[in-house]
Design a protein around this motif. Sequence first.
Motif, mmCIF file in Angstrom:
data_model
loop_
_atom_site.group_PDB
_atom_site.id
_atom_site.type_symbol
_atom_site.label_atom_id
_atom_site.label_comp_id
_atom_site.label_asym_id
_atom_site.label_seq_id
_atom_site.Cartn_x
_atom_site.Cartn_y
_atom_site.Cartn_z
ATOM 1 N N LEU A 121 6.737 4.820 -2.327
ATOM 2 C CA LEU A 121 5.653 3.722 -2.760
ATOM 3 C C LEU A 121 5.815 2.934 -3.925
ATOM 4 C CD1 LEU A 121 2.750 6.282 -1.267
ATOM 5 C CD2 LEU A 121 3.705 4.315 -0.172
ATOM 6 N N GLN A 122 6.409 3.925 -5.002
ATOM 7 C CA GLN A 122 6.517 3.075 -6.288
ATOM 8 C C GLN A 122 7.626 1.995 -6.216
ATOM 9 O OE1 GLN A 122 7.516 6.241 -8.845
ATOM 10 N NE2 GLN A 122 5.400 6.375 -9.647
ATOM 11 N N LYS A 123 8.523 2.213 -5.426
ATOM 12 C CA LYS A 123 9.807 1.241 -4.925
ATOM 13 C C LYS A 123 9.218 -0.157 -4.510
ATOM 14 C CE LYS A 123 13.815 4.476 -5.412
ATOM 15 N NZ LYS A 123 14.814 4.799 -4.594
ATOM 16 N N TYR A 124 8.158 0.283 -3.486
ATOM 17 C CA TYR A 124 7.611 -0.588 -2.702
ATOM 18 C C TYR A 124 6.846 -1.437 -3.640
ATOM 19 C CZ TYR A 124 4.399 -2.983 0.697
ATOM 20 O OH TYR A 124 3.510 -3.534 1.622
ATOM 21 N N LEU A 125 6.016 -0.862 -4.265
ATOM 22 C CA LEU A 125 5.102 -1.617 -5.208
ATOM 23 C C LEU A 125 5.825 -2.533 -6.267
ATOM 24 C CD1 LEU A 125 2.277 -2.048 -5.955
ATOM 25 C CD2 LEU A 125 2.229 -0.076 -7.703
ATOM 26 N N LEU A 126 6.787 -2.011 -6.845
ATOM 27 C CA LEU A 126 7.719 -2.780 -7.697
ATOM 28 C C LEU A 126 8.380 -4.052 -6.962
ATOM 29 C CD1 LEU A 126 9.161 -3.306 -10.371
ATOM 30 C CD2 LEU A 126 10.851 -1.560 -9.676
ATOM 31 N N ARG A 127 8.833 -3.850 -5.836
ATOM 32 C CA ARG A 127 9.444 -4.775 -5.002
ATOM 33 C C ARG A 127 8.333 -5.930 -4.787
ATOM 34 N NH1 ARG A 127 11.757 -1.935 -1.656
ATOM 35 N NH2 ARG A 127 10.040 -2.084 0.019
ATOM 36 N N GLU A 128 7.023 -5.446 -4.306
ATOM 37 C CA GLU A 128 6.023 -6.606 -4.002
ATOM 38 C C GLU A 128 5.726 -7.282 -5.328
ATOM 39 O OE1 GLU A 128 2.863 -8.094 -1.924
ATOM 40 O OE2 GLU A 128 4.473 -6.875 -1.113
ATOM 41 N N TRP A 129 5.720 -6.744 -6.336
ATOM 42 C CA TRP A 129 5.390 -7.344 -7.672
ATOM 43 C C TRP A 129 6.726 -8.216 -8.087
ATOM 44 C CZ3 TRP A 129 3.298 -2.203 -10.513
ATOM 45 C CH2 TRP A 129 1.955 -2.431 -10.244
ATOM 46 N N ALA A 130 7.784 -7.788 -7.990
ATOM 47 C CA ALA A 130 9.031 -8.705 -8.337
ATOM 48 C C ALA A 130 9.019 -10.007 -7.498
ATOM 49 C CB ALA A 130 10.140 -7.805 -8.046
ATOM 50 N N TRP A 131 8.850 -9.700 -6.164
ATOM 51 C CA TRP A 131 8.860 -10.919 -5.178
ATOM 52 C C TRP A 131 7.868 -12.046 -5.549
ATOM 53 C CZ3 TRP A 131 12.957 -12.819 -3.024
ATOM 54 C CH2 TRP A 131 13.781 -11.940 -2.493
ATOM 55 N N THR A 132 6.657 -11.449 -5.720
ATOM 56 C CA THR A 132 5.435 -12.300 -6.083
ATOM 57 C C THR A 132 5.554 -12.840 -7.435
ATOM 58 O OG1 THR A 132 4.021 -10.641 -5.113
ATOM 59 C CG2 THR A 132 2.911 -12.410 -6.472
ATOM 60 N N LEU B 116 2.163 -15.324 -18.413
ATOM 61 C CA LEU B 116 1.002 -15.653 -17.369
ATOM 62 C C LEU B 116 1.335 -15.473 -16.091
ATOM 63 C CD1 LEU B 116 -1.632 -17.078 -16.691
ATOM 64 C CD2 LEU B 116 -0.517 -19.512 -16.659
ATOM 65 N N GLY B 117 2.697 -15.710 -15.787
ATOM 66 C CA GLY B 117 3.252 -15.416 -14.632
ATOM 67 C C GLY B 117 3.245 -13.965 -14.122
ATOM 68 N N VAL B 118 3.807 -13.181 -14.945
ATOM 69 C CA VAL B 118 3.581 -11.544 -14.633
ATOM 70 C C VAL B 118 2.303 -11.086 -14.629
ATOM 71 C CG1 VAL B 118 3.658 -10.782 -16.885
ATOM 72 C CG2 VAL B 118 4.666 -9.392 -15.296
ATOM 73 N N PHE B 119 1.330 -11.795 -15.285
ATOM 74 C CA PHE B 119 -0.146 -11.438 -15.108
ATOM 75 C C PHE B 119 -0.644 -11.742 -13.850
ATOM 76 C CE2 PHE B 119 -4.681 -12.223 -16.637
ATOM 77 C CZ PHE B 119 -5.081 -11.251 -16.483
ATOM 78 N N ILE B 120 -0.490 -13.080 -13.264
ATOM 79 C CA ILE B 120 -0.935 -13.505 -11.891
ATOM 80 C C ILE B 120 -0.064 -12.619 -10.924
ATOM 81 C CG2 ILE B 120 -0.974 -15.353 -10.471
ATOM 82 C CD1 ILE B 120 -1.413 -17.189 -12.883
ATOM 83 N N ALA B 121 1.342 -12.142 -11.120
ATOM 84 C CA ALA B 121 2.052 -11.388 -10.139
ATOM 85 C C ALA B 121 1.395 -10.188 -9.850
ATOM 86 C CB ALA B 121 3.206 -11.865 -10.617
ATOM 87 N N VAL B 122 1.026 -9.550 -10.868
ATOM 88 C CA VAL B 122 0.576 -8.180 -10.537
ATOM 89 C C VAL B 122 -0.748 -8.237 -9.843
ATOM 90 C CG1 VAL B 122 -0.466 -6.118 -11.820
ATOM 91 C CG2 VAL B 122 1.686 -7.138 -12.848
ATOM 92 N N ILE B 123 -1.705 -9.426 -10.341
ATOM 93 C CA ILE B 123 -2.975 -9.189 -9.826
ATOM 94 C C ILE B 123 -2.978 -9.661 -8.311
ATOM 95 C CG2 ILE B 123 -4.996 -10.627 -9.734
ATOM 96 C CD1 ILE B 123 -4.871 -10.891 -12.603
ATOM 97 N N TRP B 124 -1.904 -10.761 -8.054
ATOM 98 C CA TRP B 124 -1.785 -11.167 -6.688
ATOM 99 C C TRP B 124 -1.113 -10.123 -5.751
ATOM 100 C CZ3 TRP B 124 -3.858 -15.563 -4.670
ATOM 101 C CH2 TRP B 124 -3.265 -16.313 -3.486
ATOM 102 N N GLY B 125 -0.209 -9.579 -6.133
ATOM 103 C CA GLY B 125 0.465 -8.535 -5.487
ATOM 104 C C GLY B 125 -0.218 -7.384 -5.161
#
Length: 366
Positions: free
Chosen positions: A13-24, A76-85
């Motif tokens: 689940l942690q790897k899945y979450l990291l992958r989601e954030w990275a692509w976003t 800003l990009g990493v902030f929006i990516a975590v929120i969006w993902g």
Amino acid sequence: MHGIRDEALLSILQKYLLREWAWTFAAVFVVLFVVMLGVSLGELLNDIAGGRLPVGLLTDLITLKMPELLNTILPLGVFIAVIWGLGRLYRDQEMAVMRSSGFRWQMMLRPLFNLLLPIAAVVLVVGVFVSPAASSLAQQRLEEAFRTASEWGLQTGQFHVLQGGDLVLYVEAVERDGRSLRNVFIQQRQNGREQVWVAEKGFYWLNPESGERFLTLENGQITEGGEDALDFGIVRFSRNDLRLPEPEQRVRAPAIEARPSIELLMERGPPESAEMQWRLSPALAVIVLGLLAIPMAHSAPREGRGGRVVMGVLAYAAYANLLYMCRSWIASDALPPELGMWWVHLLVLVVALIWLRRQGRRVGMA
């Protein structure tokens, strides 16, 4: 056996979450980069059209502006990516399934920091080393271009309209040295008067003390008259200097922005402290905003993510503006450097941790 399975599941689940954030993050970065690049390009083209920048330096200046753009885009990009993902997981109820598997909010921290720390390291290197070097090089290229007619974009046999039409320049030929001109025609409007300059020769030069740029004309004449009057005068000259429009301060980087970080650390005056803290702030903001994004992304199932992103952008704007004001206060000695911008980062970090803890208890993820 059940404990081993649970640990393996949580790791997945942690790897899945990291992958989601990275692509976003990759997608958000590309969008922000294109937008910010377009804005910067528009500003430079406006300065070129107004005669404040040489067209020959457009590619160099937009390239040297990249480090400054990265310092803005990456936090800003990493902030929006975590929120969006994370918002997508809440919307599709995947987070509810993860909670039922024993996934607590603390377990988000590992994939979160796996994303944040490399980005923060890149921002730190760019802000402390790359950006000052790029600003210094841009300033050098501008000063060199002010002495060179060819890089200023003069095309022989063409009329160049500058300052919104108040200055028109025509050159028949440019010598091989790049700064000597032949058969120059200039039309200038100022304070209701119009002047027409005609000269056989001309060349560019820069005042080393004031930084002002001049075009020296030789063997010519000036015809001057009023736009609404019939009084005209003709003056012949063997040599005359015409001051050219200066670049705006926002284009030519202030000297302190181009100075190496090691010099700022050694001097430690109010302006130097303000600039040094400003260079460190984007890297700290990556960590702080990443933690703030987790509670800010929380939403009910089927709730849209757009509202959370807008709220995040507003929070980022308030955070960045407060840092910018602190920079001015420190530079003017209105705020002690010891307090500096650190209290802003600490305030947002405390808010993020308290919000994160309370939300974790409320949704049963603590």
